[in-house]
Design a protein around this motif. Sequence first.
Motif: not given
Length: 890
Positions: A40-51
């Motif tokens: 969870f990127n707390l400055t850009k408000n984005t998230s991703y899951t490692l593959p």
Amino acid sequence: MKTEFKFSNLLGTVYGRGNLVFTPDGNSLLSPVGNRVSVFNLTKNTSYTLPFAHRRNITFLDLTPDGNLLLTVDEDGRAILSIFPRRLAIYHFSFKSAVTSLSFSPDGHYFVVGLGRKIQAWRTPSTPGGNADGDLEFAPFILHREYGGHFDEVRHLSWSGDSRFFLSASKDLTARIWSLDPEEGFEPTVLAGHRQQVRNVWFSADQESIYTISEDGALFRWEYTSGQGDDEDSVNPGDERWRIVQREYFMQNAKLRCACYHPSTNLLTVSFDSGLFSLYEIPSFSNIHSLSMASSPISAAAVNQTGEWLAFGSSKTGQLLVWEHASESNILKQSSHLDAMTTLTYSPDSTRIITGADDGLIKIWDVSSGFHIATFTEHTSAVTASAYSKRGNILLTSSLDGSVRAWDMLRYRNFRTFTAPQRLSFSCLAIDPSAEVVCAASHDSFDIHLWSVQTGALLDQLSGHEGPISTLAFTPDGRYLVSGSWDHTIRVWSVFDRSQTSESMTLMSDLLCIAIRPDSAQLAASTLDGSVTFWNLNTSIQESGVDGRRDVSGGRTLTSRRTAASTPGTKAFNSITYSADGSCLLAAGRSKYICLYSVSTLTLIKKFTISINLSLDGTQEFLNSAAIMSNGLPRDMLDTEGEASDLEDRIDRSLPGVKRGRDATARTLRPEVRVTDVEFAPTGRSFCAASTEGLLIYSLDDVGADDFDPFDLDIDVTPQNIRAILAQAEPEYLKALVMSFRLNDKTLLRQSYESVPFETVPLLVRELPRVYLGRLLMLVAQQMEGSPHLEFALRWLGEILSIHGRYIKEKHGDFATELRAVLRGVDGIGRTLRSLSERNGFEIEYLCHEPIGKDDNSMVLFGGGSQQKSTKITNGGNDGEGEEDWIGLD
């Protein structure tokens, strides 16, 4: 249609179990979600899951101090070493037993793991540019030393600031001091005195003090001092050793679950199983804050490197919270569904996914950011179906509480509620394309109820089925309503004609679900016998069929007496959907497989395995007979965790045979892998599946990290040569950019891109070979999302589209991924400019209302009405850093 769908992201679940870790810069938070890791990127408000994924649930993870290597360990002690910036797993290793704690040293050269009662220190594998020896690359994991002495499980490990010593906390009520290498005059020391197991232990910033904290809420401070005669901890007065110099107690009627300490600020955060967390300053032991996250226990706590943000996770409620104690505000607050998801639907623009679950909650998830943006709680029972209107922003949901609700997706409110004359538990619904009529059906009644969306009045009740109705759907052209029932029939209703006639189509088994092709010419029906039949809606004649029993069956449960191939409950599709062009059919059911069929050739194109997590039931094809005990039960069903010794944690209050509505975290229940709903995105570039592990998104777009994927290399394409070309008196910008594309390194690409002068962009775009056009589009799209040079990026994009627009239009299929990335970048720039203009407008309005003649050493506002002045306005920007904008005032 392209079928190379790959796993893209995991939504719907934000935290499972295990510890939380901040990245070294403090901007991102790593959270274990089942057998995967979400970032969870707390400055850009984005998230991703490692593959990559583990074979079991992740219990511990940690990052090296430089943020380059990530080590994750699952329940069986199997570890995966990955390069975190590249999202690439490079090595798999097994510690032979379950890992109870994990910690990297501050210098990053070693890490220690707790393996039951013993501790092992390992050398950190070297990476390119690292300081370790080169031979470590051939043996990534080298055991340095092994330590023993504890009489019970090691629960926590922490290092000293100089990486020479480390501390261990154990369930044997003691903590111990260890040295990484043998030190002259040092012997391992035991810190005893607690009455319950020691949860955490840390060094102070100056390494002169040690803090230990136990489960009963006792905090001890230890110092290396000489004993005094009246000291109760003294054995031999005058003997120097570690002694307790301060005792503090939190005085809570709850057990302490976890704690984290920030040495540089001396701030201690403690969390209890009542959901309360408190922030203390030590050694003064002054309480700064005490707040409650939820009524459920807090499972994990972490603090970032600067000590400003605190992260908390609750495995029982699946909640994740990042709190800033200085401003007393939430930086991040995300939560999962409390129970299994039952339905999902895409918004018409494919930017949002709406989910409903057995907990009665409806959540809206943003696909690009991965965050949930709203939650509806009006339903009082399980949500069974959902549908989004094709025209307008209206969402319809049905529930077992006897209501169908209409939601305004612009204002996020419930504006209409539909009910039947008698109380029914609705199990399915459908809305016509014009969003004027909504219909719903129930397993309790054999009638279909129709309401007007505008007035909420009940228009009609359609009768004709002789069994419970399982599915409803309107044709995309809005002419017919199609219903399927357990009475082995499909009925096509002309609800908008005066006669309201229906035509029946007979099947060979109970109907589970239906799907209508986007051109409204074909109907697909899935039945209980595992077959999928295709019908012509114009002639009501069956055209073809597919036997999917062997395709969907897979996975044997622990309690099943039959093999996976002969288990009857997993041999049918509970959800089917057409692709956007109608050429493919996606089908899923109570198994770990999602099947993609070709409608024209009736062949299985691809099977997607949604999970390999052995912590779930039904992921194995064959069970190990050696794991069967003498009573005939599998060994995995034993409760081997002794921590759940409280009676209230072990009682199973669910009814016999109940699979839904139970607490998924109960120790008596092992969740079974299944897919409850699946749907294609309206754009056709992705599809989403509601599974046991969450919302799984599979996409055709390139969603990986900045992978190092060089091509067309020669001996002269090196980073040194690229930088030398850019450093010349007359740089060759095109040559440097093409060489950067060949090497495909993120840093070099950005350096070459930003070095191009503004006025030479048109010439460079015109001379660029077309083979690099897609990579240039992706580069510009990435820069629009992360670079402050918005006008520069728009200039690049404008020149690319004006010069190569005709070619891109002819080959639009080859540039679909790049164009979607560009669209996201343009939308991001639009949102940034809108928010900036609104903020500046409010500040200008505020300045205009200031009293005339106020001396603020900056300017005079509208002194005579004819002067034009400039005001310097400071704003925060999207990234949290201060930016200065100059705005002219007339």
